[in-house]
Design a protein around this motif. Structure first.
Motif, short mmCIF file in Angstrom:
data_model
loop_
_atom_site.label_atom_id
_atom_site.label_comp_id
_atom_site.label_asym_id
_atom_site.label_seq_id
_atom_site.Cartn_x
_atom_site.Cartn_y
_atom_site.Cartn_z
N HIS A 353 62.01 36.83 -0.44
CA HIS A 353 63.08 37.87 -0.01
C HIS A 353 64.45 37.74 -0.91
CE1 HIS A 353 65.41 40.73 2.37
NE2 HIS A 353 66.12 39.75 2.61
N GLN A 354 64.87 36.46 -0.89
CA GLN A 354 66.13 36.02 -1.53
C GLN A 354 66.10 36.45 -2.88
OE1 GLN A 354 67.22 31.96 -1.04
NE2 GLN A 354 69.12 32.09 -2.14
N LYS A 355 65.08 36.20 -3.74
CA LYS A 355 64.84 36.70 -5.04
C LYS A 355 64.94 38.10 -5.16
CE LYS A 355 62.38 32.69 -7.16
NZ LYS A 355 61.31 32.34 -7.97
N ARG A 356 64.46 38.77 -4.23
CA ARG A 356 64.54 40.22 -4.39
C ARG A 356 65.79 40.92 -4.02
NH1 ARG A 356 59.78 39.93 -0.85
NH2 ARG A 356 60.77 40.78 0.93
N GLU A 357 66.51 40.27 -3.11
CA GLU A 357 67.77 40.81 -2.90
C GLU A 357 68.82 40.34 -4.08
OE1 GLU A 357 69.25 42.54 -0.32
OE2 GLU A 357 67.09 42.79 0.03
N ALA A 358 68.43 39.24 -4.61
CA ALA A 358 69.38 38.87 -5.97
C ALA A 358 69.09 39.99 -7.07
CB ALA A 358 68.95 37.62 -6.38
N PHE A 359 67.70 40.46 -7.19
CA PHE A 359 67.36 41.44 -8.23
C PHE A 359 68.24 42.74 -8.13
CE2 PHE A 359 64.94 45.12 -9.06
CZ PHE A 359 64.80 45.10 -10.55
N LYS A 360 68.20 43.13 -6.52
CA LYS A 360 68.74 44.35 -6.25
C LYS A 360 70.41 44.36 -6.61
CE LYS A 360 68.08 46.42 -2.49
NZ LYS A 360 67.87 46.84 -1.14
N HIS A 361 70.94 43.07 -6.42
CA HIS A 361 72.58 43.16 -6.60
C HIS A 361 72.78 43.35 -7.95
CE1 HIS A 361 73.38 43.02 -2.35
NE2 HIS A 361 72.90 41.82 -2.09
N SER A 362 71.85 42.52 -8.82
CA SER A 362 72.12 42.31 -10.22
C SER A 362 71.88 43.81 -10.86
CB SER A 362 71.28 41.26 -10.75
OG SER A 362 70.10 41.49 -10.85
N ILE A 363 70.99 44.35 -10.38
CA ILE A 363 70.39 45.53 -11.26
C ILE A 363 71.30 46.71 -10.70
CG2 ILE A 363 68.81 46.67 -9.55
CD1 ILE A 363 67.98 45.55 -12.93
N GLU A 364 71.75 46.93 -9.73
CA GLU A 364 72.58 48.12 -9.41
C GLU A 364 74.06 48.06 -10.08
OE1 GLU A 364 73.13 47.51 -5.09
OE2 GLU A 364 71.14 48.28 -4.59
N SER A 365 74.34 46.95 -10.65
CA SER A 365 75.77 47.05 -11.32
C SER A 365 75.54 47.12 -12.99
CB SER A 365 76.39 45.87 -11.16
OG SER A 365 75.72 44.85 -11.65
N ASN A 366 73.95 47.32 -13.35
CA ASN A 366 73.63 47.55 -14.73
C ASN A 366 73.79 49.13 -15.17
OD1 ASN A 366 71.85 47.94 -17.15
ND2 ASN A 366 71.87 45.65 -16.94
N ALA A 367 74.64 49.23 -16.15
CA ALA A 367 74.74 50.58 -16.65
C ALA A 367 73.41 51.14 -17.08
CB ALA A 367 75.78 50.66 -17.73
N ALA A 368 72.44 50.35 -17.73
CA ALA A 368 71.20 51.05 -18.25
C ALA A 368 70.46 51.35 -17.01
CB ALA A 368 70.69 49.83 -19.11
N TRP A 369 70.39 50.46 -16.08
CA TRP A 369 69.67 50.73 -15.17
C TRP A 369 70.10 52.25 -14.46
CZ3 TRP A 369 65.01 49.36 -12.92
CH2 TRP A 369 64.78 49.62 -11.33
N ARG A 370 71.21 52.64 -14.01
CA ARG A 370 71.50 53.67 -13.62
C ARG A 370 71.19 54.86 -14.39
NH1 ARG A 370 76.27 50.47 -12.50
NH2 ARG A 370 77.73 51.49 -14.22
N GLU A 371 70.97 54.52 -15.75
CA GLU A 371 70.63 55.58 -16.58
C GLU A 371 69.09 56.13 -16.26
OE1 GLU A 371 72.10 57.74 -18.77
OE2 GLU A 371 73.80 56.64 -17.61
N LEU A 372 68.20 55.13 -15.63
CA LEU A 372 66.89 55.58 -15.49
C LEU A 372 66.60 56.52 -14.36
CD1 LEU A 372 63.79 54.56 -15.89
CD2 LEU A 372 64.34 52.82 -13.98
N LYS A 373 65.85 57.35 -14.81
CA LYS A 373 65.70 58.77 -14.22
C LYS A 373 65.24 58.39 -12.50
CE LYS A 373 63.42 63.43 -14.34
NZ LYS A 373 62.36 64.06 -15.13
N ALA A 374 64.55 57.68 -12.51
CA ALA A 374 63.81 57.24 -11.00
C ALA A 374 64.93 56.47 -10.11
CB ALA A 374 62.87 56.29 -11.00
N ALA A 375 65.91 55.78 -10.82
CA ALA A 375 67.00 55.34 -10.22
C ALA A 375 68.10 56.23 -9.73
CB ALA A 375 67.60 54.06 -11.13
N ARG A 376 68.13 57.02 -10.67
CA ARG A 376 69.26 58.13 -10.17
C ARG A 376 68.94 58.89 -9.09
NH1 ARG A 376 69.25 59.36 -16.07
NH2 ARG A 376 68.15 61.49 -15.17
#
Length: 415
Positions: A353-376
């Motif tokens: 669970h700790q790794k999953r939460e760390a992934f979420k926090h790191s990815i949410e601030s990534n500009a490229a991730w926010r460009e992913l259609k599914a993420a938007r």
């Protein structure tokens, strides 16, 4: 030069034949000097020729092969070829050919519905009675007795992790099996003898003394020569991994005399898939769906095989056009993934669970991730660890089918 010598010897007058004889002696002297100067090179060349001949027998065993045919293909006299082959492999070419044919025959007798006559023809014997005599001499049992004995054996060893899962789906706990903690449900194998992890352990397999071995083709193992030894431990049912998982299950079902169980399992799976497809389709319609695993900063995006089989064949989802020619998977950076046309993304991010939460926090601030259609659109679905889903086998696909259905029915996104 050799061709010119031969032509002159056959067609020339006595002087031309004398010249041809002298040139032959010169050629022979040249060859002998070369061999004396580079014996290792000559040895390696001969060894390569024998390996090629052995590979030819492995591939063409069902054809009419004779010593004369094999020797001619190797460019040698029959006697010289036979001596070299036996020196290299410990038995003559025809003895080896019979070994290969009978090994293939035992595989067909156990894992297919071919008659004895059909089996004999498929492995290169034109006379089924001659085949039966050869088979009994090699195995100690007639083909009929052999089928009845090994299809009803309880001492079955699986030397392929996906096929262990198929045995479990058929309600059969293998007597011995390879066990990979990252892929297998260990609780269901607690009474099974372990005979390796990523690769088979021949010593353990030999000590287990199975009556039947189920495994991949030799070329699917890291060490194919070791896989050749399986048949010396027990009769072996070879299931080609490049085929479809449903065919794997059916073939293994025949090998362990559980054909009806295999048919019933597949019927129930198809019913579940149809029910899920009908329940989800109106929500997803023609939107694209993909599944990926996040590992070491990159995304492994699965194609039409493995997990993709469930999404695109069983559930009927639309595949992103970028995956049209991807069979297993491809590795992508976050920037590359963001460029793909993916409306819904199922994501494996880790077991803890700790790794999953760390992934979420790191990815949410990534500009490229926010460009992913599914993420938007908020259509990212986290399934945690992939260990229970990623193996190309019946139980993993049934579990992934159920979990994917639950995700889309509940629309539970990680966003």
């Amino acid at each position: 030069m050799a061709k010119e010598i031969s032509t002159a010897w056959r067609a020339g007058n006595r002087w031309e034949r004398m010249e041809a004889n002298i040139r032959f002696q010169e050629l022979l002297l040249l060859v002998l000097r070369h061999a004396e100067a580079e014996p290792e090179l000559l040895h390696n060349h001969v060894r390569e020729l024998m390996q090629r001949s052995k590979a030819h027998i492995d591939a063409a065993f069902h054809h009419s092969l004779t010593r004369e045919v094999l020797a001619a293909k190797a460019g040698m006299s029959v006697a010289h070829y036979s001596r070299l082959f036996k020196r290299e492999f410990g038995r003559g070419p025809m003895e080896y050919l019979n070994e290969v044919r009978l090994s293939q025959a035992s595989n067909l007798l156990i894992g297919s519905e071919h008659t004895i006559r059909e089996t004999a023809h498929r492995v290169g014997y034109q006379d089924e009675f001659y085949f039966s005599r050869k088979f009994k001499a090699a195995t100690g049992a007639s083909p009929t007795v052999f089928i009845n004995k090994y299809r009803n054996s309880a001492r079955v060893a699986s030397v392929a992790i996906p096929y262990t899962s198929h045995l479990l789906a058929l309600g059969m706990q293998p007597y011995a099996a390879m066990v990979n903690p990252s892929q297998e449900p260990l609780a269901e194998l607690r009474d099974t003898l372990e005979v390796g992890n990523d690769q088979p352990d021949l010593d353990r397999l030999l000590q287990a003394r199975p009556e039947l071995i189920i495994g991949f083709e030799r070329t699917d193992y890291e060490e194919p020569d070791k896989a050749d030894l399986f048949r010396h431990i027990a009769p072996t049912c070879t299931v080609p991994f490049h085929g479809e998982w449903r065919d794997h299950l059916r073939m293994i079902g025949r090998a362990v005399n559980r054909t009806e169980a295999a048919d019933l399992w597949l019927e129930q799976y198809e019913t579940s898939a149809e029910r899920s497809r009908n329940a989800i389709q109106h929500q997803i319609e023609d939107q694209t769906v993909a599944v990926a695993q996040f590992e070491n900063g990159r995304f492994q995006l699965f194609g039409s095989r493995n997990l993709g089989t469930v999404l695109y064949r069983d559930l009927g989802f639309a595949m992103p056009r970028e995956l049209a020619n991807v069979s297993h998977s491809q590795m992508l950076t976050i920037e590359e993934l963001a460029a793909y046309n993916i409306d819904h993304l199922i994501l494996f991010t880790g077991e803890e669970h700790q790794k999953r939460e760390a992934f979420k926090h790191s990815i949410e601030s990534n500009a490229a991730w926010r460009e992913l259609k599914a993420a938007r659109s908020g259509h990212i679905y986290d399934l945690g660890a992939s260990r229970s889903y990623s193996c190309y086998t019946s139980l993993s696909h049934a579990l992934f089918l159920r979990r994917a259905t639950e995700l889309f029915m509940s629309q539970t996104s990680m966003q």
